[in-house]
Design a protein around this motif. Structure first.
Motif, PDB file in Angstrom:
ATOM      1  N   PRO A 162      -2.186  13.815  -2.153  1.00 31.85           N
ATOM      2  CA  PRO A 162      -1.045  14.727  -1.999  1.00 31.85           C
ATOM      3  C   PRO A 162       0.216  14.090  -2.573  1.00 31.85           C
ATOM      4  N   ASN A 163       1.242  14.906  -2.769  1.00 33.22           N
ATOM      5  CA  ASN A 163       2.542  14.386  -3.227  1.00 33.22           C
ATOM      6  C   ASN A 163       2.416  13.536  -4.480  1.00 33.22           C
ATOM      7  N   GLN A 164       1.738  14.082  -5.453  1.00 34.56           N
ATOM      8  CA  GLN A 164       1.533  13.507  -6.791  1.00 34.56           C
ATOM      9  C   GLN A 164       0.165  12.849  -6.909  1.00 34.56           C
ATOM     10  N   ASP A 165      -0.699  13.496  -7.684  1.00 31.52           N
ATOM     11  CA  ASP A 165      -2.060  12.990  -7.861  1.00 31.52           C
ATOM     12  C   ASP A 165      -2.078  11.748  -8.750  1.00 31.52           C
ATOM     13  N   GLY A 166      -3.242  11.125  -8.822  1.00 39.09           N
ATOM     14  CA  GLY A 166      -3.365   9.865  -9.535  1.00 39.09           C
ATOM     15  C   GLY A 166      -3.139   9.967 -11.029  1.00 39.09           C
ATOM     16  N   LEU A 167      -3.616  11.044 -11.648  1.00 44.13           N
ATOM     17  CA  LEU A 167      -3.448  11.193 -13.091  1.00 44.13           C
ATOM     18  C   LEU A 167      -1.964  11.281 -13.451  1.00 44.13           C
ATOM     19  N   THR A 168      -1.224  12.070 -12.694  1.00 42.78           N
ATOM     20  CA  THR A 168       0.225  12.180 -12.912  1.00 42.78           C
ATOM     21  C   THR A 168       0.903  10.834 -12.669  1.00 42.78           C
ATOM     22  N   THR A 169       0.428  10.123 -11.664  1.00 43.66           N
ATOM     23  CA  THR A 169       0.998   8.811 -11.337  1.00 43.66           C
ATOM     24  C   THR A 169       0.800   7.821 -12.475  1.00 43.66           C
ATOM     25  N   CYS A 224       0.850  -1.194   0.000  1.00 45.10           N
ATOM     26  CA  CYS A 224       0.000   0.000   0.000  1.00 45.10           C
ATOM     27  C   CYS A 224       0.881   1.237   0.000  1.00 45.10           C
ATOM     28  N   ALA A 225       0.427   2.266  -0.695  1.00 50.41           N
ATOM     29  CA  ALA A 225       1.137   3.543  -0.737  1.00 50.41           C
ATOM     30  C   ALA A 225       0.153   4.668  -0.469  1.00 50.41           C
ATOM     31  N   ALA A 226       0.622   5.714   0.223  1.00 53.89           N
ATOM     32  CA  ALA A 226      -0.252   6.822   0.623  1.00 53.89           C
ATOM     33  C   ALA A 226      -0.252   7.970  -0.370  1.00 53.89           C
ATOM     34  N   ASN A 227       0.587   7.895  -1.409  1.00 52.76           N
ATOM     35  CA  ASN A 227       0.611   8.949  -2.427  1.00 52.76           C
ATOM     36  C   ASN A 227       1.230   8.413  -3.701  1.00 52.76           C
ATOM     37  N   GLY A 228       1.151   9.215  -4.751  1.00 53.68           N
ATOM     38  CA  GLY A 228       1.605   8.762  -6.053  1.00 53.68           C
ATOM     39  C   GLY A 228       3.088   8.481  -6.152  1.00 53.68           C
ATOM     40  N   LYS A 229       3.904   9.341  -5.542  1.00 53.82           N
ATOM     41  CA  LYS A 229       5.356   9.148  -5.608  1.00 53.82           C
ATOM     42  C   LYS A 229       5.765   7.851  -4.924  1.00 53.82           C
ATOM     43  N   GLU A 230       5.196   7.619  -3.747  1.00 54.20           N
ATOM     44  CA  GLU A 230       5.487   6.380  -3.034  1.00 54.20           C
ATOM     45  C   GLU A 230       4.969   5.174  -3.822  1.00 54.20           C
ATOM     46  N   GLY A 231       3.809   5.364  -4.461  1.00 56.27           N
ATOM     47  CA  GLY A 231       3.229   4.290  -5.245  1.00 56.27           C
ATOM     48  C   GLY A 231       4.095   3.858  -6.410  1.00 56.27           C
ATOM     49  N   VAL A 232       4.649   4.819  -7.132  1.00 60.11           N
ATOM     50  CA  VAL A 232       5.509   4.497  -8.276  1.00 60.11           C
ATOM     51  C   VAL A 232       6.760   3.763  -7.817  1.00 60.11           C
TER      52      VAL A 232
END
Length: 224
Positions: free
Chosen positions: A58-65, A32-40
């Motif tokens: 926060p810290n990178q929205d889903g579309l950008t991700t 699990c990741a709490a934001n887009g940057k961590e998710g990538v």
């Protein structure tokens, strides 16, 4: 086992998503990741088959991700799970190749439908080096796009998909009772779906005779 990563900033929604995903056979949440940057970064490390991506984070929205997942050719499929309902966002996500788009609030049935469709899609691409136009059309237009209004009253597309998936896994013709037990519905309900599929040309009836000579209908999926 199909591996799933959750990218969602709300801990409560994240936990609901995890529980829903793991209720569906064949799926496992591996992170699990709490934001887009961590998710990538987690996608690069864990290489999941599928990612659930929220849009408003926060810290990178889903579309950008999702754009980054595509631009870096990470190979993970995406399902958007979000409260965003404006057409600009929906279109942007679909243009980036998301395999489904689920709007909050949602129920388990919608997640189950999305994952069932994804499993069909995922397994079809794993099993072959090439695909025919007919097979590809079946995949493209099966992904949750069946018009429920075309089904007879009392039938729904999700249960119909379950019946079809059950029959796909049977080597021999099977009874309505076996179908009912296999997917957890009443025998009379299973028979209605099987009769509809037979009328649609998707199932054939194989008649077998019991010990006292009574004919018993067995159902087999027509494989084209």
């Amino acid at each position: 086992m199909i591996t799933v990563l959750l990218i969602e900033d709300d801990p409560m929604v994240q936990e609901i998503n995890r529980q829903f995903v793991e209720r569906v056979e064949g799926f496992k949440v591996i992170g699990c990741a709490a934001n887009g940057k961590e998710g990538v970064e987690l996608i690069k490390k864990e290489k999941p088959d599928l990612a659930f991506v929220d849009i408003y984070m926060p810290n990178q929205d889903g579309l950008t991700t999702i754009k980054q997942i595509r631009s870096e050719e990470l190979g993970t499929d995406v399902i958007a799970v979000t409260a965003a309902s404006d057409m600009e966002t929906v279109r942007g996500v679909l243009q980036l190749g998301a395999v489904d788009y689920i709007m909050k609030p949602f129920k388990f049935d919608r997640i189950q439908q999305a994952l069932t469709n994804y499993k069909t899609y995922h397994q079809s691409f794993l099993k072959r080096d090439s695909i025919s136009q007919q097979e590809l059309d079946g995949l493209l237009f099966h992904q949750g796009r069946q018009d429920k209004g075309e089904l007879p009253k009392g039938l729904n597309a999700l249960t119909l998909d379950k019946v079809i998936d059950f029959l796909k896994n049977q080597d021999e013709a099977t009874s309505a009772e076996a179908v009912a037990e296999g997917i957890g519905i009443a025998r009379v309900t299973a028979r209605r779906y099987l009769e509809y599929l037979e009328q649609s040309g998707k199932v054939e009836i194989v008649i077998e005779y019991g010990g006292v000579g009574r004919p018993v209908n067995q159902y087999k999926l027509v494989r084209g």
